[in-house]
Design a protein around this motif. Structure first.
Motif, PDB file in Angstrom:
ATOM      1  N   GLN A  51       5.702   3.134   2.970  1.00  0.00           N
ATOM      2  CA  GLN A  51       4.851   2.328   3.852  1.00  0.00           C
ATOM      3  C   GLN A  51       5.695   1.686   4.956  1.00  0.00           C
ATOM      4  O   GLN A  51       5.335   1.755   6.140  1.00  0.00           O
ATOM      5  N   THR A  52       6.805   1.086   4.581  1.00  0.00           N
ATOM      6  CA  THR A  52       7.665   0.433   5.559  1.00  0.00           C
ATOM      7  C   THR A  52       8.232   1.440   6.550  1.00  0.00           C
ATOM      8  O   THR A  52       8.292   1.179   7.763  1.00  0.00           O
ATOM      9  N   SER A  53       8.634   2.604   6.063  1.00  0.00           N
ATOM     10  CA  SER A  53       9.182   3.640   6.942  1.00  0.00           C
ATOM     11  C   SER A  53       8.160   4.096   7.974  1.00  0.00           C
ATOM     12  O   SER A  53       8.491   4.285   9.155  1.00  0.00           O
ATOM     13  N   ARG A  66      -4.916  -2.522   8.455  1.00  0.00           N
ATOM     14  CA  ARG A  66      -5.288  -2.281   7.058  1.00  0.00           C
ATOM     15  C   ARG A  66      -4.415  -3.109   6.118  1.00  0.00           C
ATOM     16  O   ARG A  66      -4.917  -3.725   5.166  1.00  0.00           O
ATOM     17  N   ILE A  67      -3.125  -3.116   6.390  1.00  0.00           N
ATOM     18  CA  ILE A  67      -2.201  -3.862   5.526  1.00  0.00           C
ATOM     19  C   ILE A  67      -2.477  -5.357   5.623  1.00  0.00           C
ATOM     20  O   ILE A  67      -2.528  -6.061   4.608  1.00  0.00           O
ATOM     21  N   ARG A  68      -2.657  -5.848   6.846  1.00  0.00           N
ATOM     22  CA  ARG A  68      -2.894  -7.280   7.061  1.00  0.00           C
ATOM     23  C   ARG A  68      -4.181  -7.728   6.367  1.00  0.00           C
ATOM     24  O   ARG A  68      -4.234  -8.795   5.747  1.00  0.00           O
ATOM     25  N   ALA A  69      -5.227  -6.911   6.469  1.00  0.00           N
ATOM     26  CA  ALA A  69      -6.516  -7.266   5.862  1.00  0.00           C
ATOM     27  C   ALA A  69      -6.398  -7.385   4.340  1.00  0.00           C
ATOM     28  O   ALA A  69      -6.952  -8.305   3.734  1.00  0.00           O
ATOM     29  N   LYS A  70      -5.640  -6.478   3.728  1.00  0.00           N
ATOM     30  CA  LYS A  70      -5.523  -6.462   2.263  1.00  0.00           C
ATOM     31  C   LYS A  70      -4.549  -7.514   1.741  1.00  0.00           C
ATOM     32  O   LYS A  70      -4.455  -7.719   0.522  1.00  0.00           O
ATOM     33  N   ALA A  71      -3.838  -8.167   2.661  1.00  0.00           N
ATOM     34  CA  ALA A  71      -2.897  -9.217   2.262  1.00  0.00           C
ATOM     35  C   ALA A  71      -3.492 -10.612   2.395  1.00  0.00           C
ATOM     36  O   ALA A  71      -2.801 -11.599   2.149  1.00  0.00           O
ATOM     37  N   ARG A 182      -7.816   4.490   3.789  1.00  0.00           N
ATOM     38  CA  ARG A 182      -7.264   5.689   4.408  1.00  0.00           C
ATOM     39  C   ARG A 182      -6.130   6.260   3.552  1.00  0.00           C
ATOM     40  O   ARG A 182      -4.960   5.948   3.759  1.00  0.00           O
ATOM     41  N   PRO A 183      -6.465   7.094   2.547  1.00  0.00           N
ATOM     42  CA  PRO A 183      -5.406   7.735   1.749  1.00  0.00           C
ATOM     43  C   PRO A 183      -4.491   8.575   2.637  1.00  0.00           C
ATOM     44  O   PRO A 183      -4.907   9.063   3.698  1.00  0.00           O
ATOM     45  N   LEU A 188      -2.879   7.104  -2.332  1.00  0.00           N
ATOM     46  CA  LEU A 188      -3.289   5.794  -1.850  1.00  0.00           C
ATOM     47  C   LEU A 188      -2.178   5.184  -1.008  1.00  0.00           C
ATOM     48  O   LEU A 188      -0.999   5.363  -1.299  1.00  0.00           O
ATOM     49  N   GLU A 189      -2.567   4.458   0.026  1.00  0.00           N
ATOM     50  CA  GLU A 189      -1.583   3.656   0.736  1.00  0.00           C
ATOM     51  C   GLU A 189      -1.037   2.595  -0.219  1.00  0.00           C
ATOM     52  O   GLU A 189      -1.752   2.132  -1.115  1.00  0.00           O
ATOM     53  N   TYR A 190       0.205   2.186  -0.008  1.00  0.00           N
ATOM     54  CA  TYR A 190       0.787   1.201  -0.911  1.00  0.00           C
ATOM     55  C   TYR A 190      -0.040  -0.087  -0.934  1.00  0.00           C
ATOM     56  O   TYR A 190      -0.168  -0.737  -1.977  1.00  0.00           O
TER      57      TYR A 190
END
Length: 442
Positions: A51-53, A66-71, A182-183, A188-190
């Protein structure tokens, strides 16, 4: 005690060091290991490193969203509400008649609710057994084998089954945000891994792989989201100590703050690491110009000022790195890390140095740990580690430009204990203080 860390390499390092210190009963595992132990092989997912890469390579705005919303804490609350919705919608009780005697739907519903922490098959079995006992007691009869089979079949018909993955996917339709799921190549995304596990805990229950843990220590607390902490709260009712430093977050889109952690992990002891013992005073002052932290106390252990070298091209940077490695071998230092922003950049540097006849080890996600000598890796993989001398490759304005890049650059600088060198191909990043840059430019 169990220690959790987001960094696999650091987890492996601690796992090797602790036995040497006589701490054989203290396992350290990465969060991804915990996730795999819970999910098994049925769910494939992206790693935190992957994910970071991707974020560093592509700077994908939709992925950040997506990451921000799930955090967010709101995401956790919506997931909890959805679990209640699924629980209600997945069981539709109906009446049954056996030997002309009614077995009301509310009895099935009540017993079904009693066993909500069990996996579905076990829950069906326990619910049926309980209803059978109550029917026998209420009517002073003993249901025959075929009647018990009818009751079990009737109970199964009340359950609306779906897979965990489908239930999770439908959650995003339920909150009217389908674009958040969004797989990646079937994985799955991390950012989805621990929300999925939390939903599984709420709907089905899970087998805790560490049921006897009496004290949980969570390292790098800033790298976990509220959902991570909600999972840990469910799995580990024991004492918990949470350690971290907000300025050491690699991914600013997932970072948690003390108030968010306290809301989810009531009673846990939080320890904010605001004293720097690793780096010299000069290195910490340099790093704090990149990412200011007024609460951090830098211990006054003095050393040379960090050096910033500006070169015109990649090959010139390789020459600078060769010179730094040669100086390292002539020094009394035991570890030198060359840090590149991304894994692809680290690999490119490794190949260039190999071609130039320089021996160095490339650290990758699959690496089991690190050793002394010359190491090439990313700030992400180096997080939690320390080295006598750190050389950060290509700190140019094009390479380190985003807020995530600023975090990485700070982490990279603070891996150095005694010496810090930065090499920029052309114009250095604006995150590097102008005065420090000009003073050391070669």
């Amino acid at each position: 005690m169990l220690i959790l860390s987001p960094n696999k390499v650091f987890a492996d390092y601690i796992g090797n060091v602790l036995p040497e210190l006589g701490e054989e009963t203290v396992p350290e595992i990465g969060m991804e290991t915990l996730a795999r132990q819970i999910l098994g092989d049925k769910i494939r997912f992206q790693t935190f490193f992957e994910q970071t890469s991707l974020l560093l390579d592509k700077d994908d705005a939709a992925m950040k969203d997506r990451i921000r919303a799930k955090a967010s804490p709101d995401f956790l609350r919506k997931l909890q509400a959805y679990a209640v919705h699924v629980e209600v919608a997945s069981f539709q009780p109906t009446d049954l008649t056996l030997r002309r005697r009614p077995v009301p739907g509310f009895l099935f519903a009540r017993e079904w609710t009693r066993f909500k922490d069990l996996a579905t098959n076990q829950r069906l079995s326990e619910t049926a057994n309980s209803v059978i006992v109550q029917v026998n007691d209420e009517y002073n009869i003993e249901l025959r084998k075929e009647e018990r089979a009818i009751l079990r079949t009737h109970l199964k018909s009340m359950v609306r089954r779906t897979t965990l993955r489908n239930a999770y996917k439908e959650f995003f339709d339920w909150i009217d945000r389908p674009e958040l799921f969004r797989p990646v190549s079937g994985k799955l995304e991390y950012a989805d891994v621990f929300p999925l596990i939390y939903l599984q805990i709420l709907l089905e229950g899970v087998n805790n792989p560490y049921p006897s843990v009496k004290h949980l220590l969570v390292d790098e607390m800033q790298d976990y989201t509220p959902v991570h902490y909600a999972v840990l709260a469910k799995l580990f009712p024991c004492r918990k100590t949470i350690l971290g430093d907000a300025t050491q977050s690699v991914n600013p889109y997932t970072a948690s703050h003390s108030a968010q952690i306290a809301e989810v992990l009531a009673g846990a002891t939080q320890v904010t690491l605001n004293k720097s013992y690793r780096s010299t005073y000069q290195i910490m002052q340099f790093a704090l110009k990149i990412s200011p932290n007024p609460d951090l106390i830098a211990m006054e252990r003095n050393g040379p000022e960090p050096q910033v070298h500006v070169v015109p091209a990649f090959n010139d940077m390789v020459e600078k790195l060769k010179h730094a490695i040669s100086e390292f071998h002539d020094s009394d230092h035991s570890s030198l890390a060359i840090l590149a922003k991304t894994q692809s950049q680290a690999s490119k540097l490794h190949q260039a140095l190999q071609k130039a006849g320089v021996t160095a080890r490339l650290l990758e996600e699959s690496s089991s740990g690190f050793s002394t000598g010359v190491l090439i890796c990313t700030p992400h993989l180096a997080k939690g580690l320390e080295f006598d001398h750190v050389v950060i490759a290509d700190v140019s304005a094009d390479t380190y430009a985003t807020e995530m890049d600023r975090n990485l650059l700070y982490v990279a600088c603070t891996r150095a204990m005694h010496r810090l060198t930065l090499v920029s191909v052309a114009q250095p990043s604006s995150f590097i203080d102008l005065a420090a840059r000009d003073a050391a430019r070669s």
